[in-house]
Design a protein around this motif. Structure first.
Motif, mmCIF file in Angstrom:
data_model
loop_
_atom_site.group_PDB
_atom_site.id
_atom_site.type_symbol
_atom_site.label_atom_id
_atom_site.label_comp_id
_atom_site.label_asym_id
_atom_site.label_seq_id
_atom_site.Cartn_x
_atom_site.Cartn_y
_atom_site.Cartn_z
ATOM 1 N N UNK A 321 -22.030 45.265 -78.935
ATOM 2 C CA UNK A 321 -21.410 43.974 -78.618
ATOM 3 C C UNK A 321 -22.372 43.174 -77.755
ATOM 4 N N UNK A 322 -22.709 41.977 -78.192
ATOM 5 C CA UNK A 322 -23.616 41.118 -77.434
ATOM 6 C C UNK A 322 -22.853 40.515 -76.259
ATOM 7 N N UNK A 323 -23.233 40.894 -75.034
ATOM 8 C CA UNK A 323 -22.526 40.441 -73.832
ATOM 9 C C UNK A 323 -23.407 39.612 -72.910
ATOM 10 N N UNK A 344 -31.905 42.519 -73.483
ATOM 11 C CA UNK A 344 -30.669 41.784 -73.730
ATOM 12 C C UNK A 344 -29.492 42.685 -73.382
ATOM 13 N N UNK A 345 -28.506 42.135 -72.683
ATOM 14 C CA UNK A 345 -27.348 42.916 -72.253
ATOM 15 C C UNK A 345 -26.378 43.101 -73.414
ATOM 16 N N UNK A 346 -26.009 44.352 -73.645
ATOM 17 C CA UNK A 346 -25.087 44.673 -74.733
ATOM 18 C C UNK A 346 -24.031 45.651 -74.236
ATOM 19 N N UNK A 347 -22.916 45.696 -74.961
ATOM 20 C CA UNK A 347 -21.878 46.680 -74.701
ATOM 21 C C UNK A 347 -21.827 47.687 -75.835
ATOM 22 N N UNK A 348 -21.624 48.948 -75.492
ATOM 23 C CA UNK A 348 -21.552 50.023 -76.487
ATOM 24 C C UNK A 348 -20.308 50.856 -76.207
ATOM 25 N N UNK A 390 -9.533 42.158 -75.164
ATOM 26 C CA UNK A 390 -10.047 42.587 -76.464
ATOM 27 C C UNK A 390 -10.058 41.446 -77.469
ATOM 28 N N UNK A 391 -9.116 40.541 -77.299
ATOM 29 C CA UNK A 391 -8.866 39.538 -78.325
ATOM 30 C C UNK A 391 -9.768 38.325 -78.129
ATOM 31 N N UNK A 392 -10.865 38.280 -78.886
ATOM 32 C CA UNK A 392 -11.710 37.090 -78.925
ATOM 33 C C UNK A 392 -12.438 37.085 -80.270
ATOM 34 N N UNK A 393 -12.663 35.910 -80.840
ATOM 35 C CA UNK A 393 -13.277 35.841 -82.175
ATOM 36 C C UNK A 393 -14.746 36.246 -82.138
ATOM 37 N N UNK A 397 -23.578 40.439 -87.292
ATOM 38 C CA UNK A 397 -24.922 40.334 -87.853
ATOM 39 C C UNK A 397 -25.452 41.758 -87.927
ATOM 40 N N UNK A 398 -25.321 42.364 -89.102
ATOM 41 C CA UNK A 398 -25.619 43.787 -89.198
ATOM 42 C C UNK A 398 -24.617 44.562 -88.367
ATOM 43 N N UNK A 399 -25.119 45.331 -87.414
ATOM 44 C CA UNK A 399 -24.256 46.090 -86.504
ATOM 45 C C UNK A 399 -24.100 45.410 -85.147
ATOM 46 N N UNK A 400 -24.490 44.148 -85.073
ATOM 47 C CA UNK A 400 -24.389 43.399 -83.821
ATOM 48 C C UNK A 400 -23.145 42.507 -83.882
ATOM 49 N N UNK A 401 -22.210 42.735 -82.961
ATOM 50 C CA UNK A 401 -21.009 41.910 -82.881
ATOM 51 C C UNK A 401 -21.284 40.762 -81.913
#
Length: 648
Positions: A321-323, A344-348, A390-393, A397-401
């Motif tokens: 998840x791109x955060x 780049x900051x991401x969530x896993x 949790x609820x946001x649109x 892109x591949x495996x990147x949300x």
């Protein structure tokens, strides 16, 4: 005559001096560098360092290949050493090149060699055609069609007969040429990716390279079409963690390709303009083939980076998840260049904890989160702890949300710092429960979502804030719930939707004006029946500075009341029975201001006056009778609607 005699004497003296000098040179023994010829096994044993090392000295490797080794103790040998051993390397025998060995990449990090061959049997492939162009422009490649090239000099004899063996993991679709002179091979992967591999030959007469089968190519004396190009595939680059070889001067190669793609010569000036705009002046390009000046990093600096290509480069084998707020804000503006060169900051999700390599990936700064099905928020294992709805649109892109409503996500992240409640035990023997905590919290969460959809961020206030902070719950004898929204964030569309009956809530009361003491009392159309007061919170400004905040109240006779708080800071997030709500980051300060120093004691709602019991309430003027017609509206049909819904 005397003059010539002096000259002759001078010449004789000079000759004798030179004779003595050269005699000294010739008779002085030459100190040669000591060379000791030994077996290659002995050489390797002598060179064996105390830590794992990779022998990368070309001269020594060539000696080993010829089985003719010698030892020069005064000369350092080039070795590669993993960066993790850096403190242990202190040996004059070696010239050390440190590298990083990331588990997410298939090459060693000093950009010299790959961990493994990209093609079997010692064949080195390099990018060409549209794949080279895509890499150079966007730092990514087309995943459905790839163009590679190999040198004919590296192909074994009768390579055409061995294609099934060589490409055992691929399906060979086409082979052009003869078994001795293969021209082009087309293979397909299990993922339906088509890979077109052309064979590049050396033209001895022209001192250049060529490949067969290009329709716009030059025709030789035998009628065979050839495409000529000076190729130098001696540089390496990274594409999504994989090493590929490329030409060291891609701009020259690509302009050459574009020229032959367009047969009309009058288009050549357009090609020149294209080259200048895309790659800059050709005079500024170096002819050196040196990793220090022409490596993949310099290529990337000249690339036309787009936000989408940067996101594509983040792709991994696990969902992420791109955060990164800064990156997302640049993405919203369509300009992401300033975000390059840093992780780049991401969530896993914690369910991917076994993929430990993601923590070592230099592209990312990783935060793990839990996604509990009993809660409506993601819980990040950060310091400080963060939670977001949790609820946001999003889009993938591949495996990147990637959050698609960036403004909403940034608002979530800015309010993500987790705030703890005290969970005090409040004795209430025999007290009647009017407000069950779990169903009322669930209804409040539904309203929270509708308010968010209207681009506002609600936060707990009043008795609901007190109940959460004091006992991590809802005060059981309260008659309603309280939330607020900053007046500057108010969106009238929220009320208009309810008035059009496009909401799951209905208006019971509507007090005040949007610029003064505005308050709504809402009720759900279905589910647990609870009244929720929504207040607009206004800034108190003195001498141009916000010194406090306040909400209003209106009595039936038109008297206005003001509830004053210290400057409000609803930038923290809290858990209320599995639901996320935003709260002030300094709850004790706000609660003491409203309920006094004994706020931790229970006060029955039946004995609490809304317009006099609070420590922060005071009169704030009065509406006129004419104004009351507009600012004091009670819709009595709510109970009737509830009854009808119950019948149905």
């Amino acid at each position: 005559m005397k003059k010539y005699s002096t000259f002759v004497k001078y010449c004789c003296f000079l000759s004798v001096s030179l004779l003595f000098y050269y005699n000294e040179l010739l008779t002085t023994p030459v100190i040669e560098q000591e060379v000791e010829y030994i077996s290659c096994d002995s050489l390797l044993e002598y060179l064996s360092p105390p830590i794992p090392a990779l022998l990368i000295d070309i001269e020594v490797l060539e000696q080993i290949e010829r089985d003719h080794c010698h030892l020069q103790k005064e000369k350092s040998v080039n070795i590669g050493v993993d960066i993790k051993y850096e403190p242990l390397v202190k040996d004059s025998r070696f010239r050390v090149f440190f590298y990083k060995n990331s588990t997410t990449k298939d090459y060693l990090g000093f950009d010299i060699i790959g961990k493994k061959k990209l093609m079997p049997n010692g064949i080195s492939s390099f990018l060409t055609g549209s794949t080279l162009l895509s890499w150079y422009q966007q730092c990514t490649i087309n995943s459905t069609y790839l163009e590679l090239a190999v040198s004919s000099e590296e192909l074994p004899y009768n390579f055409g007969k061995k294609t099934e063996e060589v490409f055992s993991n691929f399906q060979v679709g086409r082979l052009d040429g003869t078994t001795e002179n293969v021209q082009r091979i087309e293979v397909k992967s299990a993922f339906k990716t088509t890979i077109d591999i052309v064979v590049m030959y050396q033209d001895e007469e022209r001192h250049t390279n060529f490949i067969f089968g290009i329709s716009q190519a030059v025709v030789d004396s035998r009628g065979t079409k050839k495409y000529f190009s000076n190729y130098d595939p001696y540089c390496s680059t990274d594409i999504h963690g994989h090493l590929f070889w490329v030409t060291c001067r891609p701009e020259k190669r690509l302009v050459y390709l574009l020229f032959f793609t367009f047969p009309c010569f009058f288009l050549f000036p357009m090609m020149f303009v294209y080259q200048s705009s895309l790659f800059g002046s050709s005079q500024s390009l170096t002819d050196e083939n040196d990793y220090g000046t022409m490596g993949p990093v310099s290529f990337k600096k000249r690339s036309l980076k787009t936000c989408e290509s940067l996101i594509s480069q983040m792709n991994t084998s696990i969902p992420i998840l791109l955060t990164d707020v800064e990156f997302l804000q640049m993405l919203e503006k369509g300009s992401c260049e300033s975000c390059t060169g840093r992780p780049i900051k991401i969530g896993v999700d914690v369910k991917h904890l076994s993929a430990t390599w993601i923590m070592e990936d230099p592209r990312f700064e990783v935060l793990y989160f839990t996604n509990d099905s009993t809660k409506d928020y993601l819980d990040f294992r950060s310091d400080p702890r963060k939670i977001i709805p949790k609820k946001f649109p999003t889009r993938w892109v591949g495996n990147v949300e990637v959050p698609s409503n960036i403004k909403m996500f940034v608002g979530f992240w800015q309010r993500a710092k987790f705030a703890e409640c005290l969970n005090l035990h409040i004795p209430r023997a025999g007290a009647k429960v009017r407000m069950p905590a779990r169903p009322s919290s669930a209804v409040l969460a539904r309203l929270r979502d509708e308010i968010i959809e209207n681009e506002m961020f609600p936060f707990l206030n009043g008795g609901t804030l007190l109940g959460w902070y004091r006992e991590c719950s809802v005060i059981p004898h309260t008659q309603d719930m309280d939330i607020s929204v900053f007046s500057e964030d108010y969106n009238s569309g929220f009320v208009e939707k309810m008035e059009r009956n496009d909401s799951s809530f209905m208006i019971r009361r509507k007090f005040g004006m949007t610029n003064d003491s505005f308050e709504l009392t809402l009720a759900p159309k279905d589910g647990f029946r609870v009244f929720i007061d929504v207040f607009l919170m206004y800034p108190g400004i003195e001498n141009g500075t916000v010194t406090h905040h306040w909400v209003g109240g209106v009595s039936p006779d038109g008297t206005k009341y003001k509830y004053t708080y210290p400057v409000y800071d609803p930038w923290c997030a809290a858990d209320l029975h599995g639901h996320i709500f935003w709260v002030t980051c300094t709850p004790n300060e706000k609660i003491v201001k409203e309920y006094g120093k004994l706020w931790y004691l229970d006060h029955l709602t039946s004995k609490y006056s809304w317009n006099s019991s609070g420590k922060n309430v005071k009169r704030n003027g009065k509406w006129t009778k004419e104004q009351m017609k507009e600012v004091y509206k009670v819709f009595k049909g709510v109970y009737q609607k509830w009854k009808k819904l119950s019948i149905h």
